[in-house]
Design an enzyme around this catalytic site. Structure first.
Site, mmCIF file in Angstrom:
data_model
loop_
_atom_site.group_PDB
_atom_site.id
_atom_site.type_symbol
_atom_site.label_atom_id
_atom_site.label_comp_id
_atom_site.label_asym_id
_atom_site.label_seq_id
_atom_site.Cartn_x
_atom_site.Cartn_y
_atom_site.Cartn_z
ATOM 1 N N CYS A 103 0.839 -1.208 0.000
ATOM 2 C CA CYS A 103 0.000 0.000 0.000
ATOM 3 C C CYS A 103 0.867 1.250 0.000
ATOM 4 O O CYS A 103 0.608 2.199 -0.752
ATOM 5 C CB CYS A 103 -0.927 -0.010 1.206
ATOM 6 S SG CYS A 103 -2.062 1.403 1.247
ATOM 7 N N CYS A 199 -6.686 -3.580 7.167
ATOM 8 C CA CYS A 199 -7.811 -2.663 6.994
ATOM 9 C C CYS A 199 -8.969 -3.253 6.198
ATOM 10 O O CYS A 199 -10.133 -2.935 6.470
ATOM 11 C CB CYS A 199 -7.334 -1.360 6.339
ATOM 12 S SG CYS A 199 -6.792 -1.524 4.619
#
Length: 354
Positions: A103, A199
């Site tokens: 990410c 997440c």
């Protein structure tokens, strides 16, 4: 003189909130930007932790408090392709990935950076606990003042080009100091709890998530000891990682640990805890922010101590790393990150332990 414009990535947490506030107080023209990322559609309310409605509302309130613009960008498709699909594929290959590393490389370091520059930003700021300094014409990434919160491990994929355009305001403070600043400045997120876990798996049921999406390594197979004696049945290699002790389904008083995943044979190898310790590993996809020094250390997972090691000649982005002391549960797919004292030099992915 025109103010330098900073695009600050807002998560709705206290760290990015203080980063934005700190930069504004330092005279920057700050714009808050919130990323909408991929969330699993299961028919139930399972929002991505990093971009839930609660998080976006919190980020918006902070920007209102600071009287700065606030924008939401939708990177759901890009995040699914770059991070989630990567995460699933790595498990399908018998490795244990760290999605935060990808990410930071592909979403924040590339896609968000591009967006920041497109809307006139001179810099992209985040709430990461790291420090950046410039010596001569090169940038150096240092561990944060708060060693417990330090996040350099997740940023080894960044480049000199990235660092020239990035700011990390909270890296020079402890978490306690960040909380105190948020309270002093009456930020709405001053008491907001930190999000934990992956997440896009908000219920933290990694096994359940993988069994819904993975197409490989889901079949049952043999559990063998290190002498290849069959002692049980596993529920699909996708459900296991190096060092795992729980949920092995092996009865008796003896404790077993996952030592190896034999993907081709669909066999799970287990052993004693002493069998987890290795001195060598092969690292691939190396990225050096700055060249390695003679005195080098490395950590093989987040929060792990930095241990002394040596690297062989680097060839085509690969190197063999030898530690002075044996390391527990060296896990393919995880990152190995290199340090010279406080400076993070770069890293790579662990391909195998030897």
């Amino acid at each position: 003189m025109k103010k330098k414009r900073v695009i600050c990535a807002m998560s709705g947490g206290v760290d990015s909130s203080v980063a934005a506030a700190f930069l504004k107080k330092r005279g920057y023209d700050v714009i808050g930007i919130f990323m909408k990322l991929w969330a699993e559609d299961t028919g139930q309310k399972k929002e991505n932790i990093c971009c839930s409605r609660e998080a976006s509302t919190a980020a918006r309130k902070v920007c209102q408090k600071l009287d700065i613009p606030f924008y939401i960008v939708n990177f759901a498709e890009e995040f699914k392709k770059a991070v989630v699909d990567y995460y699933i594929k790595e498990y399908e290959e018998g490795r244990t990935p760290n999605p935060c590393v990808i990410c930071n490389r592909d979403i924040k370091g590339q896609i968000l950076m591009k967006k920041a520059l497109e809307i006139g930003g001179d810099f992209l700021a985040t709430g990461h606990y790291v420090r950046i300094i410039k010596k001569g014409n090169r940038y150096h990434l240092l561990q944060s003042v708060d060693k417990i919160k330090d996040q350099t491990y997740f940023l080894w994929t960044l480049t000199q080009k990235n660092l020239a355009k990035m700011l990390f305001p909270v890296g020079s403070f402890t978490k306690l100091q960040v909380r105190e600043m948020a309270q002093k400045w009456h930020l709405p997120t001053a008491e907001r709890k930190e999000s934990q876990g992956i997440c896009f798996i908000p219920d933290r049921d990694v096994s359940g998530f993988l069994n819904r999406y993975a197409k490989k390594l889901t079949k049952k197979g043999a559990i063998c000891d290190i002498n290849n004696k069959k002692i049980g049945i596993h529920n699909g290699l996708i459900n296991y990682t190096i060092g795992q002790r729980e949920r092995l389904g092996l009865g008796g008083p003896k404790s077993y640990y996952v030592v190896e995943l034999k993907v081709e044979e669909n066999i799970l190898i287990v052993g004693d805890e002493k069998d987890l310790y290795k001195k060598k590993l092969l690292a691939t996809d190396l990225n050096w922010i700055n060249k390695p020094s003679k005195n080098i250390g490395a950590r093989i997972r987040y929060g792990h101590p930095i241990e002394e090691c040596k690297i062989t000649k680097i060839d085509r982005g690969k190197t063999t790393v030898t530690f002075q002391k044996s390391q527990r549960a060296v896990t393919p797919g995880q990152s190995i990150v290199f340090y010279n004292q406080e400076e993070m030099l770069g890293g790579g992915f662990i391909a195998k332990n030897t």
